[in-house]
Enzyme design. Structure first.
Site, mmCIF file in Angstrom:
data_model
loop_
_atom_site.group_PDB
_atom_site.id
_atom_site.type_symbol
_atom_site.label_atom_id
_atom_site.label_comp_id
_atom_site.label_asym_id
_atom_site.label_seq_id
_atom_site.Cartn_x
_atom_site.Cartn_y
_atom_site.Cartn_z
ATOM 1 N N ARG A 168 50.925 6.754 34.094
ATOM 2 C CA ARG A 168 51.057 5.289 34.207
ATOM 3 C C ARG A 168 50.616 4.765 35.577
ATOM 4 N NH1 ARG A 168 52.201 6.565 29.732
ATOM 5 N NH2 ARG A 168 53.679 5.543 28.323
ATOM 6 N N SER A 238 57.765 -0.236 28.000
ATOM 7 C CA SER A 238 58.732 0.496 28.831
ATOM 8 C C SER A 238 58.866 -0.204 30.172
ATOM 9 C CB SER A 238 58.250 1.920 29.094
ATOM 10 O OG SER A 238 58.119 2.621 27.897
ATOM 11 N N GLU A 345 58.253 0.619 35.770
ATOM 12 C CA GLU A 345 56.849 0.848 35.427
ATOM 13 C C GLU A 345 56.077 -0.455 35.564
ATOM 14 O OE1 GLU A 345 54.386 0.971 31.542
ATOM 15 O OE2 GLU A 345 55.749 2.673 31.435
HETATM 16 N N1 EPU Z 1 66.062 7.883 23.541
HETATM 17 C C1 EPU Z 1 67.408 7.570 23.531
HETATM 18 N N2 EPU Z 1 67.779 6.420 22.898
HETATM 19 C C2 EPU Z 1 66.883 5.603 22.286
HETATM 20 C C3 EPU Z 1 65.515 5.922 22.312
HETATM 21 C C4 EPU Z 1 65.126 7.082 22.948
HETATM 22 O O1 EPU Z 1 68.255 8.288 24.049
HETATM 23 O O2 EPU Z 1 67.319 4.580 21.738
HETATM 24 C C5 EPU Z 1 65.671 9.146 24.210
HETATM 25 C C6 EPU Z 1 65.623 10.280 23.204
HETATM 26 O O3 EPU Z 1 66.064 11.455 23.839
HETATM 27 C C7 EPU Z 1 64.138 10.370 22.894
HETATM 28 C C8 EPU Z 1 63.583 10.078 24.248
HETATM 29 O O4 EPU Z 1 64.397 9.036 24.778
HETATM 30 O O5 EPU Z 1 63.792 11.642 22.422
HETATM 31 C C9 EPU Z 1 62.138 9.660 24.241
HETATM 32 O O6 EPU Z 1 61.996 8.463 23.472
HETATM 33 P P1 EPU Z 1 60.561 7.988 22.951
HETATM 34 O O7 EPU Z 1 59.886 9.081 22.206
HETATM 35 O O8 EPU Z 1 60.731 6.670 22.285
HETATM 36 O O9 EPU Z 1 59.683 7.835 24.248
HETATM 37 P P2 EPU Z 1 59.982 7.313 25.715
HETATM 38 O O10 EPU Z 1 59.933 8.448 26.666
HETATM 39 O O11 EPU Z 1 61.201 6.455 25.759
HETATM 40 C C10 EPU Z 1 57.459 7.034 26.257
HETATM 41 C C11 EPU Z 1 56.569 5.993 26.855
HETATM 42 C C12 EPU Z 1 56.200 4.937 25.817
HETATM 43 C C13 EPU Z 1 55.496 5.613 24.661
HETATM 44 C C14 EPU Z 1 56.425 6.690 24.075
HETATM 45 C C15 EPU Z 1 55.736 7.511 22.995
HETATM 46 C C16 EPU Z 1 57.137 5.926 29.224
HETATM 47 C C17 EPU Z 1 57.788 5.176 30.329
HETATM 48 N N3 EPU Z 1 57.230 5.383 28.016
HETATM 49 O O12 EPU Z 1 58.684 6.391 25.932
HETATM 50 O O13 EPU Z 1 55.271 4.047 26.428
HETATM 51 O O14 EPU Z 1 55.149 4.679 23.656
HETATM 52 O O15 EPU Z 1 56.816 7.620 25.133
HETATM 53 O O16 EPU Z 1 54.737 8.286 23.585
HETATM 54 O O17 EPU Z 1 56.537 6.973 29.466
HETATM 55 C C18 EPU Z 1 55.001 1.999 27.638
HETATM 56 O O18 EPU Z 1 54.512 2.677 28.546
HETATM 57 O O19 EPU Z 1 55.138 0.752 27.729
HETATM 58 C C19 EPU Z 1 55.489 2.678 26.424
HETATM 59 C C20 EPU Z 1 56.095 2.022 25.426
#
Ligand code: EPU
Length: 350
Positions: A168, A238, A345
């Site tokens: 990012r 995010s 971010e």
């Molecule tokens: N989780 C929770 N509660 C929730 C949702 C998620 O505890 O309600 C935890 C779970 O452990 C889950 C983990 O967070 O396994 C990861 O969640 P998710 O797969 O939704 O991904 P993320 O790490 O929260 C990142 C990116 C997103 C991208 C997704 C999918 C960042 C900051 N964010 O989110 O990017 O769409 O992975 O690849 O790296 C963005 O950059 O704006 C964005 C949306």
């Protein structure tokens, strides 16, 4: 063509939907228009005022009215430069809508971007932010970036290595902030489809007969199920980065929270940016925020999205101060409860 507007509402230009104003809003259709504006700007706008270049405004938080000049590209077009050795090279105008471009590539038999479907962005901003999702990042496909130097008006080209891409981030977002306006991004895409479906959520797709359109459809379905549509509920995706912590810190936390998830850190540049060692672990910020009790909560008209607590939302008519206050309260609470510093971010603009 160049258009200059004064005292202009940025509401349609920030995905939080905040009703902030820019003293000047300047839009240009090509690099020559921009260079001309930069060299004659004292006759068009107050020469002393600060300038900031925006894309679709989907990763920005305007903390107040912008007492300066907001630049926005209207440079459009997708040009095929070359096709050889199983790859096509495309030069794409910075103002092209990201997801329209992704759909166009699939329709033309060019692959790789399907995992990045539906990300709200423009092509230039996709390079600034090195957008990423579902195991892919824009940098995996970028060859070079064409810009105008906002200090000299000179047109320059940066190779991928010069752009300093990592999780990012890019040099445009950090040390070059305010220096360059991106006009075109050059991509190299494979002309044969190699599915990238190891990321959770995609790994259960059947490999037999799988098409890039199938992957795109799945990514769109996943995103729609977790992330709010900015036109319905203002947000910037995010809000925070996923933090990296030491193995010792993680083990301490695991004694108290046996279910705390973690991922290995794969991006060395990210480690050096955060000044941490790569033996450390990435923890999902969404988990920390949920565990701290913020999921679905609100402060004033700023809220924490009920399906994905990493996303802060404008519940309707929120002011910049309300979003800033909610983010600060979450950061303080996560610091207090877990000893982890969350880093936004989104770019704060004041
Ligand atoms: N989780 C929770 N509660 C929730 C949702 C998620 O505890 O309600 C935890 C779970 O452990 C889950 C983990 O967070 O396994 C990861 O969640 P998710 O797969 O939704 O991904 P993320 O790490 O929260 C990142 C990116 C997103 C991208 C997704 C999918 C960042 C900051 N964010 O989110 O990017 O769409 O992975 O690849 O790296 C963005 O950059 O704006 C964005 C949306």
């Amino acid at each position: 063509m160049l258009t200059i507007k004064t005292n202009y509402s940025l509401k349609p230009h920030n995905s939080f939907g905040l009703d902030v104003k820019a003293k000047y809003f300047v839009e240009y259709e090509n690099a020559d228009d921009l260079a001309e504006f930069l060299s004659n700007r004292s006759s068009m706008v107050n020469a002393q005022c600060s300038m900031f270049h925006i894309g679709s405004g989907s990763d920005l938080l305007f903390t107040k009215d912008f007492d300066g000049c907001i630049l926005h590209s209207a440079v459009k077009g997708i040009e095929k430069i070359d096709e050889c050795d199983g790859h096509v090279t495309l030069s794409v105008g910075a103002a092209e809508n990201w997801d329209d471009f992704v759909a166009w590539t699939i329709a033309h038999g060019y692959y790789g971007l399907e995992n990045l479907s539906l990300i709200p962005s423009e092509v230039g901003a996709a390079a600034v932010q090195n957008i990423g999702a579902y195991g892919a990042e824009a940098k995996d496909f970028i060859v070079s970036v064409h810009c105008v130097d906002m200090h000299t008006g000179r047109q320059v080209r940066h190779t991928k290595d010069e752009c300093g891409f990592s999780y990012r981030r890019s040099n445009y977002k950090e040390q070059w902030r305010g220096q360059y306006a991106i006009t075109h991004v050059v991509f190299s895409l494979p002309t044969e489809f190699h599915p990238n479906i190891s990321y959770k959520g995609l790994s259960d797709l059947p490999t037999q007969g799988l098409t890039a359109q199938d992957v795109r459809n799945k990514v769109i379905e996943l995103r729609r199920s977790k992330l709010p549509e900015p036109s319905q509920l203002g947000n910037a995706g995010s809000f925070f980065l996923n933090p990296i912590i030491s193995a010792d810190h993680y083990n301490d936390l695991r004694r108290q929270y046996p279910d705390i998830p973690h991922y290995p850190v794969t991006d060395n540049a990210q480690c050096s940016m955060l000044n941490v060692q790569c033996s450390r672990l990435k923890v999902p910020a969404a988990w920390l925020i949920e565990k701290a009790g913020w999921k679905g909560k609100s402060l004033g008209r700023a809220g924490v999205y009920h399906n994905q607590p990493l996303v802060l939302v404008n519940l309707g008519g929120a002011t910049p101060d309300e979003i800033v206050a909610l983010a600060a309260a979450i950061m303080e609470d996560v610091q207090h409860k877990f000893g982890i510093t969350l880093k936004p971010e989104v770019i704060y603009l004041d």
